[in-house]
Design a protein around this motif. Structure first.
Motif, PDB file in Angstrom:
ATOM      1  N   ARG A 159       0.818  -1.223  -0.190  1.00  0.00           N
ATOM      2  CA  ARG A 159       0.081  -0.046   0.097  1.00  0.00           C
ATOM      3  C   ARG A 159       0.933   1.299  -0.038  1.00  0.00           C
ATOM      4  N   GLU A 160       1.922   1.406   0.799  1.00  0.00           N
ATOM      5  CA  GLU A 160       2.971   2.437   0.745  1.00  0.00           C
ATOM      6  C   GLU A 160       3.408   2.555  -0.557  1.00  0.00           C
ATOM      7  N   TRP A 161       4.033   1.667  -1.307  1.00  0.00           N
ATOM      8  CA  TRP A 161       4.745   1.479  -2.610  1.00  0.00           C
ATOM      9  C   TRP A 161       3.565   2.158  -3.552  1.00  0.00           C
ATOM     10  N   ALA A 163       1.064   4.156  -3.145  1.00  0.00           N
ATOM     11  CA  ALA A 163       1.050   5.282  -3.001  1.00  0.00           C
ATOM     12  C   ALA A 163       2.242   6.346  -2.786  1.00  0.00           C
ATOM     13  N   ARG A 164       3.338   5.953  -3.299  1.00  0.00           N
ATOM     14  CA  ARG A 164       4.524   6.710  -3.424  1.00  0.00           C
ATOM     15  C   ARG A 164       4.301   8.126  -4.044  1.00  0.00           C
ATOM     16  N   GLU A 165       3.557   8.067  -4.987  1.00  0.00           N
ATOM     17  CA  GLU A 165       3.422   9.546  -5.617  1.00  0.00           C
ATOM     18  C   GLU A 165       2.920  10.680  -4.860  1.00  0.00           C
ATOM     19  N   THR A 166       2.242  10.253  -3.844  1.00  0.00           N
ATOM     20  CA  THR A 166       1.567  11.373  -2.872  1.00  0.00           C
ATOM     21  C   THR A 166       2.105  11.591  -1.625  1.00  0.00           C
ATOM     22  N   THR A 167       3.538  10.899  -1.229  1.00  0.00           N
ATOM     23  CA  THR A 167       4.261  11.104  -0.069  1.00  0.00           C
ATOM     24  C   THR A 167       5.005  12.076  -0.171  1.00  0.00           C
ATOM     25  N   PHE A 168       5.401  13.025   1.165  1.00  0.00           N
ATOM     26  CA  PHE A 168       6.118  13.922   1.332  1.00  0.00           C
ATOM     27  C   PHE A 168       7.424  13.767   0.688  1.00  0.00           C
ATOM     28  N   CYS A 197       6.903  -7.697  10.751  1.00  0.00           N
ATOM     29  CA  CYS A 197       6.322  -6.567  10.288  1.00  0.00           C
ATOM     30  C   CYS A 197       4.963  -6.117  10.907  1.00  0.00           C
ATOM     31  N   VAL A 198       4.661  -5.110  11.259  1.00  0.00           N
ATOM     32  CA  VAL A 198       3.190  -4.798  11.869  1.00  0.00           C
ATOM     33  C   VAL A 198       2.644  -3.757  11.115  1.00  0.00           C
ATOM     34  N   ALA A 199       1.645  -3.945  10.274  1.00  0.00           N
ATOM     35  CA  ALA A 199       0.829  -2.815   9.687  1.00  0.00           C
ATOM     36  C   ALA A 199       0.301  -1.794  10.665  1.00  0.00           C
ATOM     37  N   LEU A 200       0.702  -0.619  10.307  1.00  0.00           N
ATOM     38  CA  LEU A 200       0.184   0.688  11.344  1.00  0.00           C
ATOM     39  C   LEU A 200      -0.270   1.995  10.433  1.00  0.00           C
ATOM     40  N   PRO A 205      -0.901   5.659   4.498  1.00  0.00           N
ATOM     41  CA  PRO A 205      -1.651   4.746   4.216  1.00  0.00           C
ATOM     42  C   PRO A 205      -1.063   3.193   4.316  1.00  0.00           C
ATOM     43  N   GLY A 206       0.196   3.273   4.198  1.00  0.00           N
ATOM     44  CA  GLY A 206       0.855   2.078   4.302  1.00  0.00           C
ATOM     45  C   GLY A 206       1.990   1.830   5.185  1.00  0.00           C
TER      46      GLY A 206
END
Length: 292
Positions: A159-161, A163-168, A197-200, A205-206
């Motif tokens: 999910r994080e990967w 959404a990479r274009e929206t991250t700071f 790993c633990v999802a937080l 988002p990821g």
């Protein structure tokens, strides 16, 4: 926290500090610091709030947010959680975003002081794609062309990967540099001996954290669920830019309850010079007790 030196630790950037969890040695790897305008980071607070919590502010009235990583060693093997801000030693300021100053540059020297070279790092667990966490995973040493952790897998959630274009601060060139080494992980995956790993999701988002366990001991690296030790007593404070204040507040309380009830060591990557600690509970209230 008691003594003047302990209170000073709340205001200064992190130094190298280590803790043991069973057979594993864990060490904070300092890189630099971010100085934040406290009411910008925590927009529901007031001037009165910070008069009551002045022990967390430096002489300029800024909140100290350390930048660095967590080195985990199991015998000869080693991995990192996050990779600091990068080779940027000149201070930058973005007061429009509440950032008084920010700089990095010390990570590789800190790693060397701990007896490790970048080529010994098997994996870099990237909790989320913000620039002060990606850092040296995407940048070379000054004068070189390739990022320093050329032999490491970069662990990220799907999910994080996505959404990479929206991250700071994650530009297309940075994403392209990371891409060849990205390894997608999921909640519950064991990625290193004793490290899971633990999802937080919440801050991003990821976002992921990492639980470290060996023998009867545990540590939880909770990423940016919490940004400062002052927030331990105030999990209801929303952080600027989070998509859901209520969900993030619920997550903070859940993490704090888990740390307190299970007597797990906490690791706060941004927690000034008190990155390792234990959460103490008094009824519905929490406090941070730093480890030496």
């Amino acid at each position: 926290m008691g003594s003047p030196d302990n209170e000073d630790r709340l205001r200064r950037p992190a130094r190298i500090r280590s803790a043991r969890v069973g057979e594993l040695r864990l060490s904070y790897v300092p890189d630099g610091v971010v100085k934040m305008v406290p009411r910008s980071l925590f927009p529901t607070t007031s001037d009165e709030t910070w008069t009551q919590n002045s022990q967390f502010l430096d002489q300029s009235g800024w909140l100290t947010i350390s930048a660095g990583g967590l080195l985990i060693e199991h015998g000869e093997r080693a991995m990192l959680i996050d990779a600091g801000y990068g080779p940027f030693t000149e201070q930058i300021s973005m007061m429009e975003h509440g950032m008084a100053c920010m700089h990095g540059g010390s990570f590789l020297d800190s790693l060397a002081t701990l007896g490790r070279s970048p080529r010994e790092i098997e994996k870099v667990g990237i909790t989320h794609l913000h620039i002060e966490h990606v850092g040296w995973a995407a940048h070379p040493r000054p004068g070189e062309t390739r990022p320093v952790f050329t032999h490491a897998a970069y662990l990220l959630s799907q999910r994080e990967w996505e959404a990479r274009e929206t991250t700071f601060g994650i530009t297309e060139p940075i994403a392209n540099t990371l891409a060849t080494q990205v390894h997608i992980v999921s909640d519950g995956d064991e990625v290193f001996p004793g490290v899971r790993c633990v999802a937080l999701p919440g801050h991003t988002p990821g976002q992921i954290g990492f639980e470290v366990a060996s023998g009867d001991e545990k540590l939880f690296a909770f990423a940016d669920v919490l940004h400062s030790p002052v927030q331990v007593a105030h999990p209801e404070w929303p952080i600027v830019g989070e998509s859901s204040d209520s969900e993030s507040s619920t997550l903070r309380r859940r993490v704090l309850s888990q740390l307190a009830d299970e007597k797990t060591i906490g690791f706060g990557i941004h927690f000034a010079d008190v990155p390792f600690g234990r959460v103490r509970r008094a009824g519905d209230s929490f406090s941070w007790e730093p480890l030496a």
